[in-house]
Design an enzyme around this catalytic site. Sequence first.
Site, short mmCIF file in Angstrom:
data_model
loop_
_atom_site.label_atom_id
_atom_site.label_comp_id
_atom_site.label_asym_id
_atom_site.label_seq_id
_atom_site.Cartn_x
_atom_site.Cartn_y
_atom_site.Cartn_z
N TYR A 115 43.28 40.57 34.99
CA TYR A 115 42.28 40.65 36.04
C TYR A 115 40.94 41.03 35.44
O TYR A 115 40.84 41.52 34.32
CB TYR A 115 42.69 41.65 37.13
CG TYR A 115 42.62 43.09 36.70
CD1 TYR A 115 41.48 43.87 36.93
CD2 TYR A 115 43.69 43.69 36.03
CE1 TYR A 115 41.42 45.19 36.52
CE2 TYR A 115 43.64 45.00 35.61
CZ TYR A 115 42.50 45.75 35.87
OH TYR A 115 42.42 47.06 35.44
N CYS A 116 39.90 40.78 36.22
CA CYS A 116 38.54 41.21 35.87
C CYS A 116 37.91 41.73 37.17
O CYS A 116 38.62 42.19 38.06
CB CYS A 116 37.74 40.07 35.25
SG CYS A 116 37.46 38.67 36.35
N ARG A 117 36.62 41.64 37.28
CA ARG A 117 35.95 42.13 38.49
C ARG A 117 36.22 41.23 39.69
O ARG A 117 36.66 41.67 40.73
CB ARG A 117 34.44 42.26 38.23
CG ARG A 117 33.66 42.79 39.41
CD ARG A 117 32.17 42.94 39.07
NE ARG A 117 31.42 43.27 40.27
CZ ARG A 117 30.95 42.38 41.12
NH1 ARG A 117 31.13 41.10 40.93
NH2 ARG A 117 30.29 42.78 42.20
N ILE A 144 39.63 42.77 40.63
CA ILE A 144 39.82 44.15 41.11
C ILE A 144 39.10 44.36 42.45
O ILE A 144 39.51 45.21 43.24
CB ILE A 144 39.38 45.19 40.05
CG1 ILE A 144 40.01 46.56 40.36
CG2 ILE A 144 37.87 45.24 39.92
CD1 ILE A 144 39.91 47.55 39.21
#
Length: 156
Positions: A115-117, A144
Site C-alpha cells: 500500500y501507499c497513500r 492508507i
Amino acid sequence: MKLTKERVINLSFAVLLLLGVIILSLVAVKNFEPANAKSTFQASQSPVLKNITAKEAFKLIEANKNNPDFMILDVRTPEEFSSGHLEDAVNINYYSINFQNDLAKLDKTKTYLIYCRSGSRSGKSLNLMKQLGFIRVYNISGGILQWEKEGYRITQ
C-alpha cells in the site's frame, strides 16, 4: 516365398503402422504427468497479483497473523511511514534509487500486501513486482487513505 506387389504393399503398411504406434507411445510417455502433478502446481503456484479493497486487506491480514510467509509493505516515504502505518508493515521507499533492487531482494514466494497513500505508487509497485516474478501480491486500492476512511487502525 515369392514377393508379390500385394505382399510388398501389405508389409509396407504393417511397418508404417508399427512405426506410428512406437512414435505415439514415445510421445505419450514423454508427456506423462501424474494426474495430480499439474493441479498441485497450479494450486500452489498460480500467480495472484491484484488490487483489493481495504476490507479484503483487513481479512487478509487477520488470516495471516502468525504466517512468517506474509509481509506488509508500505511503499511511501520514511516521513509518511513515521506519521502512521499498518501494524507490522515494512517500509521500502518508492522514490528511493534502490527501490527496484530492494524489491528484487525479497523472497518472491512469500505473500505480500502493499500500500501507499492513495494506491498510485503501490499500483505501480504491483506491476513491477509482477515483472520481477513475485507470485502473490495484493495492493490496497485507495491506499492508507481508504484504509483509514473505512475505520481501520494505523500505528505509529
